[in-house]
Design a protein around this motif. Structure first.
Motif, mmCIF file in Angstrom:
data_model
loop_
_atom_site.group_PDB
_atom_site.id
_atom_site.type_symbol
_atom_site.label_atom_id
_atom_site.label_comp_id
_atom_site.label_asym_id
_atom_site.label_seq_id
_atom_site.Cartn_x
_atom_site.Cartn_y
_atom_site.Cartn_z
ATOM 1 N N UNK A 54 0.843 -1.202 0.000
ATOM 2 C CA UNK A 54 0.000 0.000 0.000
ATOM 3 C C UNK A 54 0.878 1.252 0.000
ATOM 4 N N UNK A 55 1.351 1.686 -1.172
ATOM 5 C CA UNK A 55 2.227 2.867 -1.248
ATOM 6 C C UNK A 55 1.592 4.124 -0.665
ATOM 7 N N UNK A 56 0.267 4.256 -0.771
ATOM 8 C CA UNK A 56 -0.396 5.443 -0.217
ATOM 9 C C UNK A 56 -0.269 5.474 1.303
ATOM 10 N N UNK A 57 -0.363 4.291 1.919
ATOM 11 C CA UNK A 57 -0.172 4.210 3.362
ATOM 12 C C UNK A 57 1.254 4.606 3.722
ATOM 13 N N UNK A 58 2.213 4.138 2.940
ATOM 14 C CA UNK A 58 3.614 4.438 3.208
ATOM 15 C C UNK A 58 3.895 5.936 3.143
#
Length: 304
Positions: A226-230
């Motif tokens: 989940x790049x958005x979470x990162x």
């Protein structure tokens, strides 16, 4: 298998609520693997006793449960016996189940192994190799826009720990604070226990706490999924490395069963299905390990 409508709800909504309620003393679960449903259950000898296996929400990110389910089905076929999955919800409860014979084999954190080995002879079976190393760190994480530049900047902030017995999920930070002449209770405005590393990460990402200490393996797994979470979270400090969370057997577990489980794990990477399972878990393969690999964990105050 997991009912995915329920799983989506758990992954997206419940972790935020659980962070707020975990400090009440109830150990939450993200997804209960013991209630999984299979449309085509693997065949096994109904006369064989079941293996009681713990793959708990403490050490397993909810997004990766599907691969652990596949691993369970794989082991069921390899061992030729049914598998009962147990999620105790906390490290202390898991140790009790292992000690009293109610869990035979478990995926545990490194500290749980060290405590169990001292208390009642918990035995190592195998350890995952991740990015070529059987090691992991404790990551102290904060929101991306946090002005904090070090642990000292978090005085008076809200902190999330995973479990009272978790090294990477809390005890590492407690040890660092001890060197500053203080304790988590004195230093932070409050400390909340989430009982799962992924829930601590989500609590930071969505602003429910100002910081958390988490397992680097699970942090890296969620960041890749989940790049958005990162983008909402950054690592403030890293502590370690430590011996990676292993797979263990309780002393009551039959010797031949231990051998079969160990062999199945060590050979998982040798076939196509096993490779797919490992890839989904972000594990290179399982490798043999030894007690000395966990000496770094024993350096904590109060440890053997």
């Amino acid at each position: 298998m997991v009912r995915w409508a329920k799983c989506i709800f758990f992954c997206c909504c419940l972790p935020l609520l659980l962070v707020l309620t975990a400090c009440e003393g109830e150990a939450p679960r993200s997804v209960d693997l013991s209630r999984r449903e299979t449309t085509n259950p693997p065949s096994y000898d109904p006369g064989e006793p079941a293996l009681n296996l713990s793959i708990g929400s403490i050490v397993t990110p909810a997004q990766g449960y599907v691969y652990y389910e596949q691993l369970i089905d794989y082991l069921t076929k390899e061992l030729g016996r049914p598998i009962n999955v147990v999620d105790p919800g906390s490290y202390e409860k898991l140790l009790t189940l292992l000690e009293t014979g109610k869990v035979d084999v478990a995926f545990v954190c490194s500290g749980t192994y060290v405590e169990g080995q001292k208390r009642f002879g918990l035995e190592l079976l195998a350890a995952p190799l991740v990015d070529g190393k059987p090691l992991y760190d404790a990551n102290l994480i904060v929101p991306e826009d946090s002005p904090a530049q070090s642990l000292a900047d978090l005085r008076g902030k809200k902190m999330a720990f995973v479990d009272p017995h978790s090294r990477t999920g809390g005890l590492v930070v407690a040890r660092e604070l001890e060197s500053l002449g203080t304790t988590p209770e004195e230093f932070f405005a409050n400390v909340r226990y989430t009982y799962a590393h992924d829930q601590s990460i989500l609590a930071v990402a969505y602003g429910l706490v100002d910081a958390a200490s988490v397992n680097s393996f699970i942090w890296d797994y969620l960041r890749s999924r989940d790049p958005k979470l990162a983008m909402k979270v950054r690592v403030l400090a890293r502590y370690g490395p430590y011996g990676i969370p292993p797979v263990v057997a309780a002393p009551h577990t039959d010797g031949e069963l231990r051998r079969q489980v160990r062999q199945s794990l060590l050979e998982l990477h040798k076939n196509e299905r096993g490779q797919a399972i490992l890839a989904g878990m972000h594990i290179d393969r399982f490798v043999p390990t030894n007690d000395g690999a966990y000496d770094s964990v024993r350096q904590f105050k109060g440890m053997p």
